[in-house]
Design an enzyme around this catalytic site. Structure first.
Site, short mmCIF file in Angstrom:
data_model
loop_
_atom_site.label_atom_id
_atom_site.label_comp_id
_atom_site.label_asym_id
_atom_site.label_seq_id
_atom_site.Cartn_x
_atom_site.Cartn_y
_atom_site.Cartn_z
N THR A 63 -3.04 10.44 -5.78
CA THR A 63 -2.47 10.27 -4.44
C THR A 63 -1.65 8.98 -4.35
O THR A 63 -0.45 9.01 -4.06
CB THR A 63 -3.61 10.23 -3.38
OG1 THR A 63 -4.38 11.42 -3.50
CG2 THR A 63 -3.05 10.12 -1.97
N VAL A 64 -2.28 7.86 -4.63
CA VAL A 64 -1.58 6.58 -4.43
C VAL A 64 -0.57 6.32 -5.55
O VAL A 64 0.57 5.90 -5.28
CB VAL A 64 -2.58 5.40 -4.31
CG1 VAL A 64 -1.84 4.13 -3.91
CG2 VAL A 64 -3.67 5.70 -3.29
N ALA A 116 0.35 6.06 -17.05
CA ALA A 116 -0.81 6.64 -17.76
C ALA A 116 -1.53 7.60 -16.84
O ALA A 116 -1.73 7.31 -15.66
CB ALA A 116 -1.75 5.52 -18.20
N LYS A 168 -10.97 -1.10 -3.96
CA LYS A 168 -11.91 -1.96 -3.21
C LYS A 168 -13.33 -1.88 -3.71
O LYS A 168 -14.07 -2.86 -3.65
CB LYS A 168 -11.83 -1.66 -1.70
CG LYS A 168 -12.08 -0.22 -1.31
CD LYS A 168 -10.79 0.56 -1.26
CE LYS A 168 -11.04 2.05 -1.32
NZ LYS A 168 -10.12 2.86 -0.64
N GLU A 188 -12.24 9.29 -0.68
CA GLU A 188 -12.50 8.85 -2.04
C GLU A 188 -12.90 10.06 -2.88
O GLU A 188 -13.31 11.10 -2.34
CB GLU A 188 -13.65 7.82 -2.04
CG GLU A 188 -13.34 6.55 -1.28
CD GLU A 188 -12.13 5.81 -1.82
OE1 GLU A 188 -12.09 5.51 -3.02
OE2 GLU A 188 -11.20 5.55 -1.03
N LYS A 245 -14.59 -3.02 2.02
CA LYS A 245 -13.43 -3.71 2.60
C LYS A 245 -13.88 -4.94 3.38
O LYS A 245 -13.25 -6.00 3.31
CB LYS A 245 -12.65 -2.73 3.49
CG LYS A 245 -11.98 -1.62 2.67
CD LYS A 245 -11.58 -0.43 3.52
CE LYS A 245 -10.88 0.63 2.68
NZ LYS A 245 -10.72 1.91 3.35
P1 NDP Z 1 -6.75 10.10 -7.33
O1 NDP Z 1 -8.04 10.71 -7.73
O2 NDP Z 1 -5.83 10.89 -6.49
O3 NDP Z 1 -5.95 9.66 -8.64
C1 NDP Z 1 -6.56 9.09 -9.75
C2 NDP Z 1 -5.57 9.09 -10.91
O4 NDP Z 1 -6.17 8.41 -12.00
C3 NDP Z 1 -5.17 10.48 -11.40
O5 NDP Z 1 -3.78 10.54 -11.55
C4 NDP Z 1 -5.86 10.60 -12.75
O6 NDP Z 1 -5.12 11.32 -13.71
C5 NDP Z 1 -5.89 9.14 -13.17
N1 NDP Z 1 -6.92 8.89 -14.17
C6 NDP Z 1 -8.23 9.15 -14.13
N2 NDP Z 1 -8.85 8.74 -15.24
C7 NDP Z 1 -7.88 8.23 -16.03
C8 NDP Z 1 -7.87 7.66 -17.32
N3 NDP Z 1 -8.97 7.55 -18.04
N4 NDP Z 1 -6.68 7.23 -17.82
C9 NDP Z 1 -5.54 7.35 -17.11
N5 NDP Z 1 -5.49 7.88 -15.88
C10 NDP Z 1 -6.65 8.31 -15.36
O7 NDP Z 1 -7.11 8.71 -6.63
P2 NDP Z 1 -6.36 7.96 -5.43
O8 NDP Z 1 -4.93 7.86 -5.74
O9 NDP Z 1 -6.77 8.55 -4.15
O10 NDP Z 1 -7.04 6.52 -5.49
C11 NDP Z 1 -6.71 5.58 -6.48
C12 NDP Z 1 -7.29 4.22 -6.08
O11 NDP Z 1 -6.72 3.81 -4.84
C13 NDP Z 1 -8.80 4.20 -5.85
O12 NDP Z 1 -9.31 2.96 -6.25
C14 NDP Z 1 -8.93 4.36 -4.35
O13 NDP Z 1 -10.13 3.83 -3.84
C15 NDP Z 1 -7.75 3.56 -3.89
N6 NDP Z 1 -7.21 3.86 -2.58
C16 NDP Z 1 -6.94 5.17 -2.23
C17 NDP Z 1 -6.38 5.45 -1.00
C18 NDP Z 1 -6.05 6.83 -0.59
O14 NDP Z 1 -5.61 7.02 0.55
N7 NDP Z 1 -6.23 7.84 -1.43
C19 NDP Z 1 -6.04 4.37 -0.07
C20 NDP Z 1 -6.38 3.04 -0.52
C21 NDP Z 1 -6.95 2.82 -1.74
P3 NDP Z 1 -4.77 12.89 -13.58
O15 NDP Z 1 -3.77 12.98 -12.46
O16 NDP Z 1 -4.21 13.27 -14.89
O17 NDP Z 1 -6.08 13.56 -13.24
N1 HSE Z 2 -10.96 6.64 1.44
C1 HSE Z 2 -10.33 5.55 2.08
C2 HSE Z 2 -10.21 5.84 3.56
C3 HSE Z 2 -8.96 5.34 1.49
O1 HSE Z 2 -10.43 6.98 3.97
O2 HSE Z 2 -9.91 4.91 4.32
C4 HSE Z 2 -8.26 4.11 2.01
O3 HSE Z 2 -8.88 2.94 1.61
#
Ligand code: NDP
Ligand code: HSE
Length: 439
Positions: free
Chosen positions: A14-15, A44, A106, A191, A206
């Protein structure tokens, strides 16, 4: 020619996808503001064959994230994987290699931030984390930089988009908890393990980071009282409405100098409180500071593009620092390392507030006086009693609003009430934050 800074992005979920989109689509805009080109060099992922919302040349992708953190041509690592194992190892290896790091993780910061930051300080690299709190809201920058001349007195915030979305959908649309959570997951707010959201842990992560930044204390997650929204029922939401309140999952922190209050729990707040009108996945935080007074931030707290916006802000800062050879200029936790103290977090038993309490009790004469008697035994005075609901399984709901009470006394009274034969279920307690509460 403009200097180029090479970025290695770990994770394209997502992010990560939002970050890649902004870096690619707004490349010129960003370079015209930052004065250097932010070049997305390698991405990656875990699964190279996955269908993506964005086109990235496979030659610029890898499923070996360690290759990226060890690439000498990469200047800044953006960790968007999440979790506390591989993400930690990758960040530590990037720091060891002298790379700047941006993360939104976080959970990792709240649990292992002290260790990561020590490593970054030793290597004189920056570890930036604006996106870890409040999505697009610049709250880390505000506390760390804009309010540098202020003592921060208190912070109250809605810091979890998923919980706020769920509570809003139940309150305004009559959705069920399960449907609303499934929607929040589909929209990319939750999450990977949504228990972290709904049980309040993500908000506590947070708040642990924010209290450290605001008060010059070590990150202390374990002492933050944390209660989520999974036990909030439509009945309590409806009662709250009748009393002029909405229920929000709040992060509350108050600076008492020798100790701080830092707690996360569902809270009833009046309709005229600005936070009560923050709905959906929006987040908001009020900060009270001695010179600035009160300020309010409001914005999208989760989701692809708002979170990515905060990541790009960090990237711009780090790129500027690299260009001017001034990394490490701003202390990571807002205070100089030798000024960071251990400050006691007040136990929840010591807080003093107003309460909404709901009991399920048999509809017999004398039940009310037994409940009131138990509350009276601990010096808790009742402001009002309500018994309007229908009988269910032989029990009726009895709702009370208390005058100011100490939580330790309330908990003792509730224990005594739970032991009464005529009380058929565990009482429900929701704290009320209302400046104009009539005593
Ligand atoms: P996602 O689950 O959507 O994405 C995780 C990504 O990590 C995927 O692209 C996955 O790859 C990749 N990944 C997993 N394992 C590995 C590995 N071993 N090597 C390389 N890549 C890997 O997570 P989010 O984007 O939602 O969240 C990411 C971070 O941001 C977290 O720490 C979350 O707490 C934080 N966050 C999220 C928010 C949100 O709104 N979603 C807001 C604020 C913070 P693949 O695509 O191939 O599966
Ligand atoms: N899972 C978190 C939320 C993402 O819903 O606020 C943003 O930190």
């Amino acid at each position: 020619m403009m200097k180029e800074i090479n970025i290695g992005l770990l994770g394209l979920g997502t992010v990560g996808t939002g970050v890649a989109k902004i870096l690619i689509e707004n490349r010129e805009l960003i370079s015209s503001r930052v004065g250097v080109v932010l070049n997305l060099k390698t991405v990656a992922v875990k699964d190279m064959n996955k269908n993506r919302d964005i086109r990235i040349d496979h030659r610029d992708m890898t499923d070996d994230a360690f290759k990226v953190v060890n690439d000498p041509d990469i200047d800044i690592i953006v960790e968007m994987i999440g979790g506390e194992t591989i993400a930690r190892d990758l960040i530590l290896e990037a720091i060891e290699n002298g790379k700047q790091v941006v993360t939104a993780n976080k959970a990792l910061l709240a649990n292992q931030g002290t260790h990561l930051m020590k490593a970054a300080v030793e290597k004189r690299v920056d570890l930036a984390f604006e996106a870890s709190i409040g999505g697009c809201m610049p709250i880390v920058k505000t506390i760390r930089e804009s309010l540098v001349g202020n003592h921060i007195k208190a912070m109250t915030g809605i810091l979890n988009g998923t919980c706020n979305y769920i509570l809003s959908k139940i309150t305004d649309d009559g959705s069920t908890f399960e449907t609303a959570l499934a929607e929040a997951q589909k929209k990319g707010y939750a999450e990977t393990n949504p228990t972290l959201d709904v049980e309040g842990t993500d908000t506590a992560h947070k708040l642990a980071i924010l209290t450290a930044l605001a008060y010059g204390m070590e990150i202390n997650l374990k002492d933050i009282y944390t209660e989520g929204i999974s036990k909030i029922t439509p009945m309590d939401i409806e009662y709250a409405r009748q009393f002029g309140y909405r229920i929000k999952l709040l992060a509350i922190s108050k600076n008492h100098e020798d100790s701080v209050e830092a707690r996360v729990h569902p809270t009833m707040i009046p309709f005229n409180n600005l936070l009560s009108n923050v709905n959906g996945c929006l987040n908001s935080i009020t900060v009270s500071a001695d010179a600035a007074g009160d300020m309010l931030h409001y914005g999208y707290g989760a989701g692809m593009m708002p979170t990515a916006s905060a990541v790009i802000s960090d990237l711009a800062d780090l790129a500027r620092n690299l260009a001017s050879e001034s990394s490490g200029r701003i202390p990571l936790l807002a205070y100089q390392v030798d000024k960071i103290k251990k400050i006691r977090v007040m136990p929840i038993e010591d807080i003093v507030t107003h309460y909404y309490i709901r009991f399920a009790a048999q509809d017999h004469p004398g039940v009310l006086s037994k409940i009131s008697g138990a509350l009276g035994n601990y010096g808790i005075s009742i402001k009002s009693v309500h018994q309007k609901g229908r009988k269910a399984n032989g029990s009726v709901p009895i709702v009370m609003l208390s005058h100011t009470a100490r939580e330790a006394n309330m908990l003792k009274a509730l224990k005594e009430i739970t032991d009464l034969n005529s009380v058929t279920d565990k009482p429900c307690l929701i704290r009320i934050e209302d400046e104009n509460y009539e005593e």
